[in-house]
Write a protein that holds these residues in place. Structure first.
Motif, PDB file in Angstrom:
ATOM      1  N   LEU A  99       0.831  -1.203   0.000  1.00 41.69           N
ATOM      2  CA  LEU A  99       0.000   0.000   0.000  1.00 41.69           C
ATOM      3  C   LEU A  99       0.866   1.255   0.000  1.00 41.69           C
ATOM      4  O   LEU A  99       0.550   2.246  -0.675  1.00 41.69           O
ATOM      5  N   ILE A 100       1.958   1.221   0.756  1.00 40.71           N
ATOM      6  CA  ILE A 100       2.879   2.363   0.791  1.00 40.71           C
ATOM      7  C   ILE A 100       3.480   2.597  -0.597  1.00 40.71           C
ATOM      8  O   ILE A 100       3.650   3.740  -1.037  1.00 40.71           O
ATOM      9  N   LYS A 101       3.784   1.509  -1.304  1.00 39.75           N
ATOM     10  CA  LYS A 101       4.313   1.654  -2.664  1.00 39.75           C
ATOM     11  C   LYS A 101       3.266   2.275  -3.586  1.00 39.75           C
ATOM     12  O   LYS A 101       3.593   3.154  -4.407  1.00 39.75           O
ATOM     13  N   LEU A 102       2.011   1.849  -3.463  1.00 34.67           N
ATOM     14  CA  LEU A 102       0.950   2.455  -4.262  1.00 34.67           C
ATOM     15  C   LEU A 102       0.811   3.941  -3.939  1.00 34.67           C
ATOM     16  O   LEU A 102       0.625   4.765  -4.839  1.00 34.67           O
ATOM     17  N   GLU A 103       0.904   4.276  -2.665  1.00 34.79           N
ATOM     18  CA  GLU A 103       0.802   5.673  -2.247  1.00 34.79           C
ATOM     19  C   GLU A 103       1.880   6.518  -2.914  1.00 34.79           C
ATOM     20  O   GLU A 103       1.625   7.652  -3.355  1.00 34.79           O
ATOM     21  N   ARG A 104       3.086   5.980  -3.045  1.00 38.13           N
ATOM     22  CA  ARG A 104       4.185   6.709  -3.677  1.00 38.13           C
ATOM     23  C   ARG A 104       3.980   6.866  -5.178  1.00 38.13           C
ATOM     24  O   ARG A 104       4.372   7.891  -5.762  1.00 38.13           O
ATOM     25  N   GLU A 105       3.394   5.850  -5.825  1.00 29.79           N
ATOM     26  CA  GLU A 105       3.331   5.849  -7.291  1.00 29.79           C
ATOM     27  C   GLU A 105       2.087   6.525  -7.865  1.00 29.79           C
ATOM     28  O   GLU A 105       2.069   6.877  -9.040  1.00 29.79           O
ATOM     29  N   VAL A 106       1.049   6.688  -7.042  1.00 26.56           N
ATOM     30  CA  VAL A 106      -0.152   7.358  -7.540  1.00 26.56           C
ATOM     31  C   VAL A 106      -0.007   8.855  -7.298  1.00 26.56           C
ATOM     32  O   VAL A 106       0.260   9.284  -6.175  1.00 26.56           O
ATOM     33  N   LEU A 138      -5.105   2.994   6.679  1.00 27.78           N
ATOM     34  CA  LEU A 138      -6.125   3.566   5.804  1.00 27.78           C
ATOM     35  C   LEU A 138      -6.722   4.840   6.401  1.00 27.78           C
ATOM     36  O   LEU A 138      -7.035   5.793   5.671  1.00 27.78           O
ATOM     37  N   LEU A 139      -6.887   4.878   7.715  1.00 28.40           N
ATOM     38  CA  LEU A 139      -7.395   6.089   8.361  1.00 28.40           C
ATOM     39  C   LEU A 139      -6.435   7.258   8.169  1.00 28.40           C
ATOM     40  O   LEU A 139      -6.858   8.420   8.045  1.00 28.40           O
ATOM     41  N   ALA A 140      -5.144   6.953   8.130  1.00 30.27           N
ATOM     42  CA  ALA A 140      -4.136   8.003   7.927  1.00 30.27           C
ATOM     43  C   ALA A 140      -3.992   8.386   6.457  1.00 30.27           C
ATOM     44  O   ALA A 140      -3.320   9.380   6.150  1.00 30.27           O
ATOM     45  N   HIS A 141      -4.595   7.619   5.575  1.00 31.03           N
ATOM     46  CA  HIS A 141      -4.520   7.894   4.134  1.00 31.03           C
ATOM     47  C   HIS A 141      -5.941   7.837   3.552  1.00 31.03           C
ATOM     48  O   HIS A 141      -6.329   6.865   2.881  1.00 31.03           O
ATOM     49  N   PRO A 142      -6.737   8.866   3.810  1.00 32.61           N
ATOM     50  CA  PRO A 142      -8.168   8.828   3.470  1.00 32.61           C
ATOM     51  C   PRO A 142      -8.472   8.795   1.978  1.00 32.61           C
ATOM     52  O   PRO A 142      -9.624   8.557   1.603  1.00 32.61           O
ATOM     53  N   PRO A 174      -6.027  -4.720  12.116  1.00 29.11           N
ATOM     54  CA  PRO A 174      -5.990  -3.381  12.737  1.00 29.11           C
ATOM     55  C   PRO A 174      -4.897  -2.486  12.164  1.00 29.11           C
ATOM     56  O   PRO A 174      -5.113  -1.272  12.003  1.00 29.11           O
ATOM     57  N   ALA A 175      -3.737  -3.065  11.851  1.00 25.78           N
ATOM     58  CA  ALA A 175      -2.650  -2.253  11.289  1.00 25.78           C
ATOM     59  C   ALA A 175      -3.043  -1.663   9.933  1.00 25.78           C
ATOM     60  O   ALA A 175      -2.730  -0.495   9.640  1.00 25.78           O
TER      61      ALA A 175
END
Length: 245
Positions: free
Chosen positions: A126-133, A158-162, A152-153
Motif C-alpha cells: 500500500l505504501i508503494k501504491l501511495e508513492r506511485e499514484v 487507511l485512516l491516515a490515508h483517506p 488493525p494495522a
C-alpha cells in the motif's frame, strides 16, 4: 443410453446434437453465499463501468506460493516438427509472493515481491501504491476478503490515508477481480514455461515480465452490467433444488 432406451446409437447421437447435450463433459461452478453478494457486485461492477472522476481504480490481489521450479533434467529445445520437451517432475527451490495492482483504465501493473504473505507485506505494498499514484487523485482498490486486508494495522494505515478506498468482492467470487486474469497470463506465458534454479531467478523473471508488460499495457474491458450478471446467476439458482433457502 441406447441400450436402456431401446433406441439405436445413431438416434441417441442425433438427439444429443439437436439439443446440444454433451454428457461426456463436466465443469465446475460455485455460487457465493456472501449475504452482501448483490451489493458487492453492484459496487465493483459500477467501478468498472463508471469509474469516479479524478480517481484511479486498481484491482489488487496476491499470488502467493509461486514456486521456483527447475526441471529434473535439461529441457530439450524445439526442433522442426518436434515441440519443446520437458520432464514432468521438478526440483523445488523455494517460493515467493507477488502483490499486484492492475489499473483498469490503462492495464498498467504495479507489482511488489515478498518472501512472506502477511499484513506487514500488504502494508508495504500500500505504501508503494501511495508513492506511485500522483497526489490529488483518489485511489479505489478492488480486492478480496483475505484476512490480511482487514487487520488493525491496515485499518489504521487507511485512516491516515483517506484517499484510499477499499471495495471488497463477494466471498468466493475471484472472477470479479480483473487482476486474476492478468495473473493467468503471467502464469501461462512466464512462470509455467520457465525454469528457475533459485527464487532470485524467479523473481528476476517476474520483474522483467512486468516491465515488458508495462511498455505496452492492454486493459481488460469489462462489459457485463450488474443486472446481467445477477440475471445469469439466477438461471443457475433455478436449477438447484431448495436454492431459495
Amino acid at each position: 443410453m441406447a441400450k436402456q432406451t431401446g433406441l439405436s446409437q445413431s438416434t441417441v447421437s442425433r438427439v444429443w446434437r439437436a439439443f446440444g447435450l454433451q454428457p461426456h463433459r463436466s465443469e465446475n461452478f460455485k455460487l457465493s453465499t456472501d449475504p452482501y453478494f448483490v451489493d458487492k457486485v453492484h459496487d465493483v461492477v459500477g467501478l468498472y463501468l463508471d469509474p469516479p472522476e479524478r480517481a484511479l481504480v486498481f484491482c489488487v490481489d496476491e499470488k502467493s506460493q509461486i514456486q521456483a521450479l527447475d526441471r529434473s533434467q535439461p529441457v530439450l529445445p524445439m526442433m522442426p516438427g518436434v515441440p519443446e520437451r520437458v520432464t514432468h517432475d521438478y526440483v523445488r527451490a523455494g517460493t515467493t509472493t507477488l502483490f499486484a495492482a492492475l489499473e483498469i483504465a490503462t492495464g498498467r501493473v504495479i507489482g511488489s515481491l515478498h518472501r512472506r504473505h502477511r499484513a506487514e507485506e500488504f502494508k508495504k505494498f500500500l505504501i508503494k501504491l501511495e508513492r506511485e499514484v500522483p497526489d490529488g487523485l483518489e485511489v479505489h482498490l478492488v480486492l478480496d476478503n483475505y484476512a490480511t486486508h482487514k487487520t488493525p494495522a491496515i485499518k489504521t494505515w487507511l485512516l491516515a490515508h483517506p484517499r484510499f478506498h477499499l471495495h471488497f468482492t463477494p466471498t468466493g467470487s475471484s472472477w470479479l477481480n480483473l487482476v486474476e486474469r492478468w495473473f493467468a497470463e503471467l502464469t501461462n506465458k512466464q512462470i509455467r514455461r520457465g525454469v528457475h534454479k533459485t527464487v532470485q531467478a524467479l523473481e528476476r523473471d517476474i520483474r522483467t515480465w512486468i516491465a515488458a508488460w508495462n511498455t505496452d499495457p492492454k486493459p481488460y474491458v469489462w462489459t457485463k452490467t450488474a443486472g446481467e450478471i445477477l440475471e445469469r446467476l439466477a438461471s443457475y439458482l433455478n436449477r438447484i433444488p431448495d436454492s431459495e433457502d
